[in-house]
Design a protein around this motif. Structure first.
Motif, PDB file in Angstrom:
ATOM      1  N   GLU A  53       0.865  -1.176   0.000  1.00 58.60           N
ATOM      2  CA  GLU A  53       0.000   0.000   0.000  1.00 58.60           C
ATOM      3  C   GLU A  53       0.900   1.224   0.000  1.00 58.60           C
ATOM      4  OE1 GLU A  53      -2.382   0.450   3.525  1.00 58.60           O
ATOM      5  OE2 GLU A  53      -0.809  -0.317   4.793  1.00 58.60           O
ATOM      6  N   PRO A  54       0.414   2.346  -0.540  1.00 59.30           N
ATOM      7  CA  PRO A  54       1.259   3.546  -0.544  1.00 59.30           C
ATOM      8  C   PRO A  54       1.608   3.979   0.871  1.00 59.30           C
ATOM      9  CG  PRO A  54      -0.666   3.842  -1.953  1.00 59.30           C
ATOM     10  CD  PRO A  54      -0.873   2.571  -1.194  1.00 59.30           C
ATOM     11  N   ARG A  55       2.854   4.342   1.054  1.00 56.62           N
ATOM     12  CA  ARG A  55       3.297   4.901   2.330  1.00 56.62           C
ATOM     13  C   ARG A  55       4.210   6.082   2.031  1.00 56.62           C
ATOM     14  NH1 ARG A  55       6.779  -0.415   3.613  1.00 56.62           N
ATOM     15  NH2 ARG A  55       8.592   0.095   2.341  1.00 56.62           N
ATOM     16  N   CYS A  56       4.114   7.079   2.859  1.00 55.05           N
ATOM     17  CA  CYS A  56       4.882   8.301   2.643  1.00 55.05           C
ATOM     18  C   CYS A  56       5.780   8.581   3.833  1.00 55.05           C
ATOM     19  CB  CYS A  56       3.936   9.482   2.420  1.00 55.05           C
ATOM     20  SG  CYS A  56       2.924   9.296   0.952  1.00 55.05           S
ATOM     21  N   ARG A  57       6.893   9.194   3.533  1.00 54.45           N
ATOM     22  CA  ARG A  57       7.833   9.639   4.560  1.00 54.45           C
ATOM     23  C   ARG A  57       8.167  11.093   4.239  1.00 54.45           C
ATOM     24  NH1 ARG A  57      10.622   5.051   6.823  1.00 54.45           N
ATOM     25  NH2 ARG A  57      10.164   3.186   5.635  1.00 54.45           N
ATOM     26  N   PHE A  58       8.221  11.908   5.269  1.00 48.42           N
ATOM     27  CA  PHE A  58       8.580  13.302   5.080  1.00 48.42           C
ATOM     28  C   PHE A  58      10.019  13.517   5.503  1.00 48.42           C
ATOM     29  CE2 PHE A  58       4.021  13.506   5.244  1.00 48.42           C
ATOM     30  CZ  PHE A  58       3.722  14.460   4.279  1.00 48.42           C
ATOM     31  N   GLN A  59      10.744  14.292   4.697  1.00 47.01           N
ATOM     32  CA  GLN A  59      12.110  14.635   5.066  1.00 47.01           C
ATOM     33  C   GLN A  59      12.044  15.566   6.273  1.00 47.01           C
ATOM     34  OE1 GLN A  59      14.357  16.693   2.027  1.00 47.01           O
ATOM     35  NE2 GLN A  59      16.218  15.678   2.684  1.00 47.01           N
ATOM     36  N   GLU A  60      12.875  15.269   7.253  1.00 44.12           N
ATOM     37  CA  GLU A  60      12.907  16.069   8.470  1.00 44.12           C
ATOM     38  C   GLU A  60      13.406  17.479   8.146  1.00 44.12           C
ATOM     39  OE1 GLU A  60      11.625  15.025  11.218  1.00 44.12           O
ATOM     40  OE2 GLU A  60      11.358  12.956  10.588  1.00 44.12           O
ATOM     41  N   GLU A  61      12.905  18.454   8.905  1.00 39.98           N
ATOM     42  CA  GLU A  61      13.311  19.844   8.713  1.00 39.98           C
ATOM     43  C   GLU A  61      14.829  19.980   8.838  1.00 39.98           C
ATOM     44  OE1 GLU A  61      11.298  22.570   8.085  1.00 39.98           O
ATOM     45  OE2 GLU A  61       9.571  21.226   7.932  1.00 39.98           O
ATOM     46  N   SER A  68       9.289   8.501  10.059  1.00 42.44           N
ATOM     47  CA  SER A  68       8.577   7.220  10.007  1.00 42.44           C
ATOM     48  C   SER A  68       7.527   7.235   8.901  1.00 42.44           C
ATOM     49  CB  SER A  68       7.892   6.955  11.344  1.00 42.44           C
ATOM     50  OG  SER A  68       8.846   6.904  12.365  1.00 42.44           O
ATOM     51  N   PRO A  69       7.185   6.054   8.371  1.00 46.04           N
ATOM     52  CA  PRO A  69       6.178   5.991   7.308  1.00 46.04           C
ATOM     53  C   PRO A  69       4.795   6.417   7.799  1.00 46.04           C
ATOM     54  CG  PRO A  69       7.336   3.893   7.536  1.00 46.04           C
ATOM     55  CD  PRO A  69       7.765   4.752   8.664  1.00 46.04           C
ATOM     56  N   VAL A  70       4.075   7.107   6.921  1.00 46.18           N
ATOM     57  CA  VAL A  70       2.703   7.521   7.173  1.00 46.18           C
ATOM     58  C   VAL A  70       1.854   6.927   6.052  1.00 46.18           C
ATOM     59  CG1 VAL A  70       1.174   9.518   7.384  1.00 46.18           C
ATOM     60  CG2 VAL A  70       3.547   9.701   8.138  1.00 46.18           C
ATOM     61  N   VAL A  71       0.752   6.277   6.395  1.00 55.53           N
ATOM     62  CA  VAL A  71      -0.079   5.674   5.357  1.00 55.53           C
ATOM     63  C   VAL A  71      -1.458   6.326   5.246  1.00 55.53           C
ATOM     64  CG1 VAL A  71       1.093   3.448   5.355  1.00 55.53           C
ATOM     65  CG2 VAL A  71      -0.825   3.817   6.898  1.00 55.53           C
ATOM     66  N   SER A  72      -1.888   7.038   6.245  1.00 55.05           N
ATOM     67  CA  SER A  72      -3.202   7.670   6.226  1.00 55.05           C
ATOM     68  C   SER A  72      -3.153   8.969   5.412  1.00 55.05           C
ATOM     69  CB  SER A  72      -3.653   7.969   7.656  1.00 55.05           C
ATOM     70  OG  SER A  72      -4.692   8.898   7.669  1.00 55.05           O
ATOM     71  N   THR A  75      -3.587  12.030   7.558  1.00 56.45           N
ATOM     72  CA  THR A  75      -2.377  12.373   8.322  1.00 56.45           C
ATOM     73  C   THR A  75      -1.360  13.059   7.417  1.00 56.45           C
ATOM     74  OG1 THR A  75      -2.752  10.490   9.789  1.00 56.45           O
ATOM     75  CG2 THR A  75      -0.543  11.457   9.805  1.00 56.45           C
ATOM     76  N   ILE A  76      -1.250  12.599   6.191  1.00 56.81           N
ATOM     77  CA  ILE A  76      -0.338  13.231   5.222  1.00 56.81           C
ATOM     78  C   ILE A  76      -0.757  14.678   4.997  1.00 56.81           C
ATOM     79  CG2 ILE A  76       0.398  13.207   2.796  1.00 56.81           C
ATOM     80  CD1 ILE A  76       0.138  10.066   3.047  1.00 56.81           C
ATOM     81  N   ALA A  77      -2.058  14.900   4.811  1.00 55.62           N
ATOM     82  CA  ALA A  77      -2.572  16.258   4.628  1.00 55.62           C
ATOM     83  C   ALA A  77      -2.300  17.113   5.864  1.00 55.62           C
ATOM     84  CB  ALA A  77      -4.063  16.221   4.317  1.00 55.62           C
ATOM     85  N   ASP A  78      -2.463  16.534   7.043  1.00 52.33           N
ATOM     86  CA  ASP A  78      -2.218  17.269   8.292  1.00 52.33           C
ATOM     87  C   ASP A  78      -0.757  17.674   8.426  1.00 52.33           C
ATOM     88  OD1 ASP A  78      -4.892  17.059   8.981  1.00 52.33           O
ATOM     89  OD2 ASP A  78      -4.581  15.386  10.379  1.00 52.33           O
ATOM     90  N   VAL A  79       0.159  16.782   8.045  1.00 54.16           N
ATOM     91  CA  VAL A  79       1.594  17.092   8.128  1.00 54.16           C
ATOM     92  C   VAL A  79       1.922  18.257   7.197  1.00 54.16           C
ATOM     93  CG1 VAL A  79       3.928  16.246   7.635  1.00 54.16           C
ATOM     94  CG2 VAL A  79       2.308  14.786   8.864  1.00 54.16           C
ATOM     95  N   ILE A  80       1.423  18.188   5.966  1.00 56.27           N
ATOM     96  CA  ILE A  80       1.683  19.256   4.994  1.00 56.27           C
ATOM     97  C   ILE A  80       1.108  20.581   5.497  1.00 56.27           C
ATOM     98  CG2 ILE A  80       1.143  20.094   2.666  1.00 56.27           C
ATOM     99  CD1 ILE A  80       1.305  17.111   1.779  1.00 56.27           C
ATOM    100  N   LYS A  81      -0.118  20.540   5.993  1.00 60.71           N
ATOM    101  CA  LYS A  81      -0.777  21.757   6.483  1.00 60.71           C
ATOM    102  C   LYS A  81      -0.037  22.346   7.680  1.00 60.71           C
ATOM    103  CE  LYS A  81      -5.189  23.450   8.240  1.00 60.71           C
ATOM    104  NZ  LYS A  81      -6.553  23.106   8.603  1.00 60.71           N
ATOM    105  N   SER A  82       0.327  21.515   8.653  1.00 60.41           N
ATOM    106  CA  SER A  82       0.986  22.036   9.857  1.00 60.41           C
ATOM    107  C   SER A  82       2.377  22.578   9.551  1.00 60.41           C
ATOM    108  CB  SER A  82       1.043  20.980  10.959  1.00 60.41           C
ATOM    109  OG  SER A  82       1.864  19.906  10.585  1.00 60.41           O
TER     110      SER A  82
END
Length: 129
Positions: A53-61, A68-72, A75-82
């Protein structure tokens, strides 16, 4: 492993982020404000055979490391927004050139990097003579 780079360029609300969402297979963009993408999103799509299933990881600031992987999708939208809101509050701007880097891994993705840029509402002034 080779990567191909593409840019999503265009005016505000031209559908640049929607194209990325179609390629990913889920929605992540914030649509509750007039301009959804307010800082570039570097999307690294990676063919990963064991990711069922697709999983995403964000590069740390300010780092080259990924979290860590995010699959929801929410949650991905929340990370981008925050991240966007925190940066824009800090810089006191409405748009920033500093990108968010997201790595999306899935068995059905090609190795492809797309950069989603903020769009701008271009206004043309006309004068009657």
């Amino acid at each position: 492993m080779s990567y191909r780079f593409e840019f999503a360029l265009g005016n505000q609300s031209d559908g640049k982020s929607s194209l990325l969402e179609a390629l990913l297979g889920f929605r992540f963009n914030v649509r509750e404000i007039e301009m959804g993408t307010r800082q570039p999103l570097i999307l690294q799509m990676v063919h990963y055979c064991s990711a069922l299933e697709p999983r995403c990881r964000f590069q740390e600031e300010d780092s080259k490391e990924y979290g860590s992987p995010v699959v929801s999708a929410s949650t991905i939208a929340d990370v981008i927004k925050s991240r966007t809101e925190a940066l824009l509050k800090k810089t006191k701007t409405s748009v920033s050139p500093k990108p968010i880097v997201m790595r999306a891994e899935f068995a059905h993705y090609p190795n492809l990097t797309i950069i989603d840029t903020p769009g701008f509402d271009l206004k043309v002034a006309c004068w009657l003579i």
